[in-house]
Structure formats: C-alpha cells, structure tokens
Design a protein around this motif. Structure first.
Motif, PDB file in Angstrom:
ATOM      1  N   THR A   1       0.833  -1.206   0.000  1.00  0.00           N
ATOM      2  CA  THR A   1       0.000   0.000   0.000  1.00  0.00           C
ATOM      3  C   THR A   1       0.864   1.250   0.000  1.00  0.00           C
ATOM      4  N   VAL A   2       1.882   1.281   0.844  1.00  0.00           N
ATOM      5  CA  VAL A   2       2.787   2.443   0.908  1.00  0.00           C
ATOM      6  C   VAL A   2       3.489   2.636  -0.434  1.00  0.00           C
ATOM      7  N   ALA A   3       3.973   1.545  -1.022  1.00  0.00           N
ATOM      8  CA  ALA A   3       4.691   1.640  -2.302  1.00  0.00           C
ATOM      9  C   ALA A   3       3.781   2.152  -3.412  1.00  0.00           C
ATOM     10  N   VAL A   4       2.567   1.617  -3.478  1.00  0.00           N
ATOM     11  CA  VAL A   4       1.620   2.034  -4.515  1.00  0.00           C
ATOM     12  C   VAL A   4       1.238   3.496  -4.324  1.00  0.00           C
ATOM     13  N   GLN A   5       0.945   3.888  -3.096  1.00  0.00           N
ATOM     14  CA  GLN A   5       0.516   5.259  -2.854  1.00  0.00           C
ATOM     15  C   GLN A   5       1.656   6.262  -3.003  1.00  0.00           C
ATOM     16  N   ALA A   6       2.887   5.804  -3.009  1.00  0.00           N
ATOM     17  CA  ALA A   6       4.010   6.704  -3.288  1.00  0.00           C
ATOM     18  C   ALA A   6       4.002   7.150  -4.745  1.00  0.00           C
ATOM     19  N   VAL A   7       3.514   6.290  -5.651  1.00  0.00           N
ATOM     20  CA  VAL A   7       3.458   6.659  -7.067  1.00  0.00           C
ATOM     21  C   VAL A   7       2.063   7.109  -7.492  1.00  0.00           C
ATOM     22  N   ALA A   8       1.049   6.734  -6.723  1.00  0.00           N
ATOM     23  CA  ALA A   8      -0.337   7.112  -7.023  1.00  0.00           C
ATOM     24  C   ALA A   8      -1.027   7.423  -5.690  1.00  0.00           C
ATOM     25  N   PRO A   9      -0.828   8.642  -5.169  1.00  0.00           N
ATOM     26  CA  PRO A   9      -1.327   8.992  -3.834  1.00  0.00           C
ATOM     27  C   PRO A   9      -2.822   8.775  -3.618  1.00  0.00           C
ATOM     28  N   SER A  10      -3.609   8.858  -4.652  1.00  0.00           N
ATOM     29  CA  SER A  10      -5.051   8.697  -4.474  1.00  0.00           C
ATOM     30  C   SER A  10      -5.513   7.254  -4.701  1.00  0.00           C
ATOM     31  N   ALA A  11      -4.579   6.341  -4.940  1.00  0.00           N
ATOM     32  CA  ALA A  11      -4.936   4.946  -5.214  1.00  0.00           C
ATOM     33  C   ALA A  11      -5.529   4.277  -3.985  1.00  0.00           C
ATOM     34  N   THR A  12      -6.459   3.375  -4.248  1.00  0.00           N
ATOM     35  CA  THR A  12      -7.040   2.542  -3.206  1.00  0.00           C
ATOM     36  C   THR A  12      -6.556   1.115  -3.447  1.00  0.00           C
ATOM     37  N   VAL A  13      -5.991   0.511  -2.403  1.00  0.00           N
ATOM     38  CA  VAL A  13      -5.451  -0.843  -2.511  1.00  0.00           C
ATOM     39  C   VAL A  13      -6.375  -1.795  -1.762  1.00  0.00           C
ATOM     40  N   GLN A  14      -6.818  -2.838  -2.449  1.00  0.00           N
ATOM     41  CA  GLN A  14      -7.629  -3.884  -1.836  1.00  0.00           C
ATOM     42  C   GLN A  14      -6.841  -5.181  -1.948  1.00  0.00           C
ATOM     43  N   ALA A  15      -6.507  -5.764  -0.808  1.00  0.00           N
ATOM     44  CA  ALA A  15      -5.710  -6.986  -0.814  1.00  0.00           C
ATOM     45  C   ALA A  15      -6.539  -8.165  -0.334  1.00  0.00           C
ATOM     46  N   ASP A  16      -6.351  -9.294  -0.994  1.00  0.00           N
ATOM     47  CA  ASP A  16      -6.959 -10.559  -0.595  1.00  0.00           C
ATOM     48  C   ASP A  16      -5.786 -11.473  -0.232  1.00  0.00           C
ATOM     49  N   LEU A  17      -5.465 -11.520   1.064  1.00  0.00           N
ATOM     50  CA  LEU A  17      -4.290 -12.252   1.504  1.00  0.00           C
ATOM     51  C   LEU A  17      -4.374 -13.744   1.197  1.00  0.00           C
ATOM     52  N   PRO A  18      -5.493 -14.436   1.497  1.00  0.00           N
ATOM     53  CA  PRO A  18      -5.541 -15.876   1.188  1.00  0.00           C
ATOM     54  C   PRO A  18      -5.327 -16.176  -0.301  1.00  0.00           C
ATOM     55  N   ALA A  19      -5.856 -15.318  -1.168  1.00  0.00           N
ATOM     56  CA  ALA A  19      -5.697 -15.514  -2.615  1.00  0.00           C
ATOM     57  C   ALA A  19      -4.390 -14.914  -3.123  1.00  0.00           C
ATOM     58  N   ARG A  20      -3.739 -14.109  -2.271  1.00  0.00           N
ATOM     59  CA  ARG A  20      -2.502 -13.395  -2.634  1.00  0.00           C
ATOM     60  C   ARG A  20      -2.702 -12.555  -3.885  1.00  0.00           C
ATOM     61  N   GLN A  21      -3.777 -11.760  -3.833  1.00  0.00           N
ATOM     62  CA  GLN A  21      -4.109 -10.854  -4.928  1.00  0.00           C
ATOM     63  C   GLN A  21      -4.271  -9.434  -4.398  1.00  0.00           C
ATOM     64  N   VAL A  22      -3.941  -8.489  -5.247  1.00  0.00           N
ATOM     65  CA  VAL A  22      -4.083  -7.069  -4.934  1.00  0.00           C
ATOM     66  C   VAL A  22      -4.825  -6.407  -6.082  1.00  0.00           C
ATOM     67  N   ARG A  23      -5.872  -5.656  -5.742  1.00  0.00           N
ATOM     68  CA  ARG A  23      -6.610  -4.851  -6.719  1.00  0.00           C
ATOM     69  C   ARG A  23      -6.343  -3.396  -6.384  1.00  0.00           C
ATOM     70  N   ILE A  24      -6.098  -2.602  -7.403  1.00  0.00           N
ATOM     71  CA  ILE A  24      -5.755  -1.201  -7.191  1.00  0.00           C
ATOM     72  C   ILE A  24      -6.656  -0.321  -8.040  1.00  0.00           C
ATOM     73  N   ALA A  25      -7.324   0.613  -7.374  1.00  0.00           N
ATOM     74  CA  ALA A  25      -8.140   1.605  -8.074  1.00  0.00           C
ATOM     75  C   ALA A  25      -7.396   2.931  -7.989  1.00  0.00           C
ATOM     76  N   GLY A  26      -7.112   3.500  -9.125  1.00  0.00           N
ATOM     77  CA  GLY A  26      -6.415   4.778  -9.129  1.00  0.00           C
ATOM     78  C   GLY A  26      -5.964   5.140 -10.534  1.00  0.00           C
TER      79      GLY A  26
END
Length: 67
Positions: free
Chosen positions: A19-44
């Motif tokens: 989340t920190v890494a993504v928001q460093a390049v896209a401050p308004s991005a929203t990160v949704q993580a699914d830990l069991p599936a090991r997936q990340v969805r990013i809106a931004g």
C-alpha cells in the motif's frame, strides 16, 4: 481496476508495504488486498506497469492478471 497476483505477499505487513509503495506513485490509489488468494486490486489513476514497478521496488513480484 488492475488486479495483480502477488505470490510473496504473506502477511498484513506485506499489505502495508505494498500500500505504501503504490501510494508513493499514485497517492489517491485505493489498494484492496486478498491475503488468502494473494491478490491485490488497485483503483487509481496510475498505469498498471507503474504500479507493478512500485511493488517490485518494495520487494514483491507482482504479475498482472489477465482480464
């Protein structure tokens, strides 16, 4: 909304780091993580490759899922 497989995302600390890494390049991005599936969805406004680069710089190996 790009979705990434992140096989080396194993804990809540990983989610925070991504989340920190993504928001460093896209401050308004929203990160949704699914830990069991090991997936990340990013809106931004950033391009998927730029988001992947940010996650790689944080030590992860994201792979963009085909839609």
């Amino acid at each position: 909304m790009p979705t990434f497989d992140v096989p080396d995302m194993t804990c809540e600390g990983c989610i925070r780091a991504i989340t920190v890494a993504v928001q460093a390049v896209a401050p308004s991005a929203t990160v949704q993580a699914d830990l069991p599936a090991r997936q990340v969805r990013i809106a931004g406004p950033a391009e998927p490759e730029r988001l992947a680069e940010a996650m790689r710089a944080a030590g992860f190996t994201p792979a963009l899922r085909a839609t």
